[in-house]
Design a protein around this motif. Structure first.
Motif, PDB file in Angstrom:
ATOM      1  N   CYS A 188       0.834  -1.209   0.000  1.00 18.03           N
ATOM      2  CA  CYS A 188       0.000   0.000   0.000  1.00 18.03           C
ATOM      3  C   CYS A 188       0.864   1.252   0.000  1.00 18.03           C
ATOM      4  O   CYS A 188       2.069   1.208   0.275  1.00 18.03           O
ATOM      5  CB  CYS A 188      -0.954   0.007   1.198  1.00 18.03           C
ATOM      6  SG  CYS A 188      -0.154  -0.119   2.811  1.00 18.03           S
ATOM      7  N   LYS A 238      -2.921  -0.637  -2.952  1.00 19.68           N
ATOM      8  CA  LYS A 238      -3.976   0.239  -2.452  1.00 19.68           C
ATOM      9  C   LYS A 238      -3.366   1.552  -1.967  1.00 19.68           C
ATOM     10  O   LYS A 238      -2.222   1.591  -1.509  1.00 19.68           O
ATOM     11  CB  LYS A 238      -4.740  -0.428  -1.312  1.00 19.68           C
ATOM     12  CG  LYS A 238      -5.473  -1.692  -1.712  1.00 19.68           C
ATOM     13  CD  LYS A 238      -6.649  -1.382  -2.626  1.00 19.68           C
ATOM     14  CE  LYS A 238      -7.477  -2.629  -2.895  1.00 19.68           C
ATOM     15  NZ  LYS A 238      -8.646  -2.350  -3.768  1.00 19.68           N
ATOM     16  N   ASP A 259      -9.065  10.218  -8.436  1.00 17.63           N
ATOM     17  CA  ASP A 259      -9.572   8.865  -8.246  1.00 17.63           C
ATOM     18  C   ASP A 259      -8.454   7.888  -7.880  1.00 17.63           C
ATOM     19  O   ASP A 259      -8.628   6.679  -7.943  1.00 17.63           O
ATOM     20  CB  ASP A 259     -10.321   8.382  -9.499  1.00 17.63           C
ATOM     21  CG  ASP A 259      -9.439   8.381 -10.752  1.00 17.63           C
ATOM     22  OD1 ASP A 259      -8.229   8.705 -10.639  1.00 17.63           O
ATOM     23  OD2 ASP A 259      -9.960   8.064 -11.833  1.00 17.63           O
ATOM     24  N   ASP A 265      -7.995   4.924  -2.781  1.00 13.65           N
ATOM     25  CA  ASP A 265      -9.000   3.911  -2.466  1.00 13.65           C
ATOM     26  C   ASP A 265      -9.764   4.279  -1.207  1.00 13.65           C
ATOM     27  O   ASP A 265     -10.947   3.953  -1.072  1.00 13.65           O
ATOM     28  CB  ASP A 265      -8.325   2.547  -2.273  1.00 13.65           C
ATOM     29  CG  ASP A 265      -7.650   2.061  -3.544  1.00 13.65           C
ATOM     30  OD1 ASP A 265      -8.373   1.614  -4.445  1.00 13.65           O
ATOM     31  OD2 ASP A 265      -6.411   2.149  -3.634  1.00 13.65           O
TER      32      ASP A 265
END
Length: 254
Positions: A125, A217, A233, A236
């Motif tokens: 992540c 993520k 965008d 997450d």
């Protein structure tokens, strides 16, 4: 009750937690000129408004990037609660490994961010923290902080530009409808806000190339995360409580 404090260069974020749930949160301006007694009165006022007394505090953890203020805040709780707060540092058991060239130079807030992000995703992540500095940090499975990028924060960048350019003024921290701004304010919003987000998106794209997994993520946190995060965008999750969550998780390991 657990009290967690994240002392940043601009703000101190405070959370009171019971049974793993944040009951109360506060954000106050960082002021390293205040004494321990002055902060003690300020905290008492904040706690009193929601019916919390100092004696209800059982555990206290502090993350700080303002060394001169760390001891002051620590003194408040030693004096009023007779508890030694846990000061987050690299020798504390956080549950993650720091695999940078200089682990001891990694900021406590970044450690807490990494712990919170890895707990959230349980895998590779990236955590973006919008603070005085904007940081983009990479965490690799199985819980390894491998490094990242540190950039001038959005507000710092705008303040610097306005301070150096006589004909420019402060702007709302939101992007314009069109990237081609047709007046000075919109052009500044395009360059500052959209430009800042483009920088973050570019860093995330480049970091993704260094992960073995595809598209790790991404979580956004920090004071401006809810304001500017929705305009991309790439995130997450947008979680302004991530740093405090990391502190809570670290405290639970002690």
């Amino acid at each position: 009750m657990l009290l967690a404090l994240d002392i940043g260069n601009s703000n101190i974020v405070i959370g009171a937690s019971e049974n793993g749930e944040w009951k109360y949160q506060w954000r106050i301006q960082t002021d390293d000129s205040k004494t321990a007694d002055e902060y003690g009165v300020l905290f008492h006022s904040l706690f009193n408004e929601v019916g919390i007394g100092y004696k209800q505090l059982q555990r206290i953890i502090i993350s700080s990037v303002v060394p001169q203020l760390t001891q002051t805040i620590e003194e408040v709780f030693k004096k009023r609660v007779h508890i030694d707060p846990l000061i987050l540092a690299n020798d504390v058991n956080t549950g993650i490994t720091v695999s940078t060239e200089s682990p001891h130079s990694v900021g406590a807030d970044l450690l807490a961010d990494a712990v919170g992000a890895y707990e959230l995703f349980k895998g590779d992540c990236i955590v973006v923290d919008f603070g005085t500095a904007t940081t983009v940090m990479a965490v690799r499975d199985p819980g390894e902080l491998i490094g990242g990028s540190i950039c001038a924060g959005l507000k710092v960048t705008i303040d610097a530009l306005v301070g150096k350019a006589a004909q420019l003024s402060q702007i709302p921290l939101e992007p314009p409808q069109n990237v081609i701004g047709n007046n000075t304010i919109k052009a500044m919003q395009s360059g500052m806000v959209l430009g800042h987000l483009c920088m973050i998106e570019g860093l995330i794209d480049r970091m993704n190339q260094q992960f073995e997994s595809e598209n790790p993520k991404v979580v956004a946190t920090g004071g401006l995360s809810e304001k500017v995060g929705p305009y991309t965008d790439y995130f997450d999750v947008i979680d302004p409580m991530l740093t405090l969550d990391g502190l809570r998780l670290i405290m639970d390991r002690q």
